[in-house]
Design a protein around this motif. Structure first.
Motif, PDB file in Angstrom:
ATOM      1  N   SER B  10      -3.503   7.283  -1.243  1.00  0.00           N
ATOM      2  CA  SER B  10      -2.178   6.916  -0.740  1.00  0.00           C
ATOM      3  C   SER B  10      -1.466   5.977  -1.714  1.00  0.00           C
ATOM      4  O   SER B  10      -0.396   5.445  -1.402  1.00  0.00           O
ATOM      5  CB  SER B  10      -2.286   6.310   0.654  1.00  0.00           C
ATOM      6  N   VAL B  12      -2.076   2.945  -2.798  1.00  0.00           N
ATOM      7  CA  VAL B  12      -1.975   1.506  -2.522  1.00  0.00           C
ATOM      8  C   VAL B  12      -3.333   0.875  -2.793  1.00  0.00           C
ATOM      9  O   VAL B  12      -4.270   1.561  -3.198  1.00  0.00           O
ATOM     10  CB  VAL B  12      -1.577   1.242  -1.055  1.00  0.00           C
ATOM     11  N   THR B  16      -4.249  -3.203   1.407  1.00  0.00           N
ATOM     12  CA  THR B  16      -3.193  -2.630   2.242  1.00  0.00           C
ATOM     13  C   THR B  16      -3.786  -1.653   3.258  1.00  0.00           C
ATOM     14  O   THR B  16      -3.414  -1.661   4.425  1.00  0.00           O
ATOM     15  CB  THR B  16      -2.148  -1.923   1.357  1.00  0.00           C
ATOM     16  N   THR B  31       5.099   2.276   4.084  1.00  0.00           N
ATOM     17  CA  THR B  31       3.752   2.230   3.518  1.00  0.00           C
ATOM     18  C   THR B  31       2.720   2.573   4.586  1.00  0.00           C
ATOM     19  O   THR B  31       1.821   3.390   4.369  1.00  0.00           O
ATOM     20  CB  THR B  31       3.453   0.825   2.960  1.00  0.00           C
ATOM     21  N   ARG B  34       2.575   6.212   5.320  1.00  0.00           N
ATOM     22  CA  ARG B  34       1.952   6.966   4.239  1.00  0.00           C
ATOM     23  C   ARG B  34       0.424   6.874   4.325  1.00  0.00           C
ATOM     24  O   ARG B  34      -0.291   7.873   4.265  1.00  0.00           O
ATOM     25  CB  ARG B  34       2.449   6.418   2.895  1.00  0.00           C
TER      26      ARG B  34
END
Lengths: 328, 328
Positions: B10, B12, B16, B31, B34
DNA sequence: TAATGGTTTGTAAGTGCTTACATTTGTGTA
DNA sequence: TACACAAATGTAAGCACTTACAAACCATTA
């Protein structure tokens, strides 16, 4: 207090402490003693989560059932828990209630908790429901169903030959010229389906048509059964014997009929404590719960050793005759 | 499949992803979406052990009881498990059997597994035993006892006023000139001690001496009770009412006496399903199990929020009169 | 005495997550 | 446009254990 503290205090490395903790043979006896001594003195217990992480297992097994409050399930849960305990495994209990949504959640929860196996007690899932979630779970962890059946890879079932037992019972009643047998049941589980199939088998043996009005769903409590019996009689549905898919249903019928002054053979299911507590004592079909549990747990042990086991085992169910059978 | 995979897929960092997993508010909505999308697509579920390690808790609570096979305990286990489930906690069930050694092991096991709390159901531990292991466990984790009592810091008890209930019952029987009340009990738990104390209280109210021959221990099954009753009669121990410390004991007595042709008031305890299933229906003292559970679980919630709670709560017990009470 | 091989121990790299702290990004104001 | 400040994200250090592999130790044997 962790493994480093113990290692330091006993003058060895953490690896050695870990070995002592895991009964590894590769530790000199003297060293082991020294470490154990420190462990005892400090009252140290290893952290279960860290251990679980390292070993990939916390030696826990999930038990799912619709309700432990039901004595029949409680009995099974008791068996299963006891067996696990004796084998160094422990049980996470999760009851589900009747809805599919709850069952699904319960199963998901168990797989998330990385249990080593899942035992489903009672037919909480049915063959004809959507069982994709079970299939998914079964790929991660062995699933054992006690007294229920779903034909899926990774799912192992132990059931009881309730179908034959009911068929035999119907036959016996027919021979006594009891041809209008009321069958009371509650939730339509796999087990219940089998019983009804047995009922139909029995009728078929004598070429008798089955009167569907005699197969009656009712809630599993005395009042509901009482209302049900009265309603049937008012509606003019006649019957000359009663089979309950659970002892409590049969008992409710027995009480209701006695109150009215009617007398007929009454047979329950599960041979629970209730059966012997009733007056007159209740005849009941014993579906061999204890045997089912024993076999199921044997299967589980086999699976945990990564060996293959039979996907479906059937144990015999048998009639336990008591006073309520001989009534006329 | 772990948090790194999800992070990578993803785009990140693992922090996160972890935040998304823990519903942290510090993640931009886009975010979060996602990441959740990837999690769904990959069918990822976080590892419970690693989570436990990081958070110091797996949100699990231990339930100890002597036996789930006993419907009374099963009932309580059901309550407790359900409440936990609704609060996002789950239950590790461990039955102990009667021996102190087993109880000790069970307690030790639970603390080792880092549960968030331990619930003891039924008086599996007694005030007058050696309770050092409980004291030790209570320092690590809150302990709640339902229907039992031990006065130790960190141990929270909810009991039922069974003493008063029995005292009132004895008084009522005395007023009906039933002065030789047989009291049947099995294991001498805290609860049982209270009942006997109530029995003595009731006698004391009328300045009647207590005949210890009327306080009889017996195993909790119908046959044992039947033997016991017959033995008492043979021995010339006379009585004109029976109180059982459990419904099954009272029911056993009722069946036994009916068979012999004797008729007298019979009272059980716990107001279990058995009571209503008996013929005649059994009078029983309801010790308010459900209320005890509710209160206990309230206490537990308070403790888990690190607030202080009352160390001992008592709920009322009350007589539920049915046919077996009115016999003469 | 040195080589051999087995036993015991230690080192260090996982195991998969949380979270304090540092860094980057974004927004609104002067 | 630059600055301040808050919000979002990343880095890296835990958490407490297991275990593969390397190293050290010891007893044989040639």
């Amino acid at each position: 207090m962790n493994i480093y503290d113990i290692a330091e205090k006993s003058g060895v490395s953490i690896a050695t402490v870990s070995r002592v903790l895991n009964d590894s043979p590769n530790v000199r006896a003297a060293t082991r003693e020294r470490v154990l001594e420190v462990i005892r003195a400090e009252g140290y217990t290893p952290n279960a989560f860290a251990r679980g992480l390292g070993l990939g297992s916390m030696r826990m097994v999930g038990i799912l059932c619709t309700s432990v409050r039901d004595p029949f399930y409680a009995q099974a849960v008791g068996h299963v828990e006891e067996h696990f305990r004796r084998n160094g495994l422990n049980a996470i209990l999760r009851c589900t209630g009747p809805t599919t949504e709850e069952k699904k959640q319960a199963l998901e929860y168990m797989t998330q908790k990385n249990v080593d196996a899942i035992v489903l007690i009672g037919s909480i899932f049915c063959e004809d429901e959507d069982n994709s979630h079970i299939a998914a779970a079964a790929q991660q962890v062995p699933i054992i169903i006690i007294n229920g059946h779903i034909d899926l890879p990774g799912v192992y079932c132990v059931t009881s030959d309730e179908r034959k037992a009911v068929c035999d019972l119907v036959e016996a009643l027919f021979r006594r010229h009891k041809k209008r047998i009321l069958f009371l049941h509650d939730i339509m589980t796999y087990s219940c389906q089998q019983k009804i199939a047995g009922y139909r088998d029995g009728c078929a043996l004598f070429d008798e048509p089955v009167d569907d009005a005699l197969i009656v769903p009712v809630e599993r409590n005395l009042d509901a059964v009482n209302d049900c019996i009265k309603r049937l009689l008012v509606q003019g549905v006649s019957f000359d014997a009663v089979v309950g898919a659970e002892d409590i249903l049969a008992l409710g019928a027995q009480k209701s009929l006695h109150r009215i002054g009617l007398n007929m053979p009454i047979i329950g299911f599960n041979n629970s404590t209730l059966a012997r507590c009733a007056t007159p004592e209740l005849t009941s079909i014993d579906n061999g719960l204890e045997q089912m549990c024993t076999i199921a747990l044997g299967v589980l042990d086999t699976l945990l050793e990564k060996k293959e086991a039979s996907r479906h085992t059937v144990v015999p169910a048998k009639l336990v005759e008591r006073d309520s059978f001989r009534a006329n």
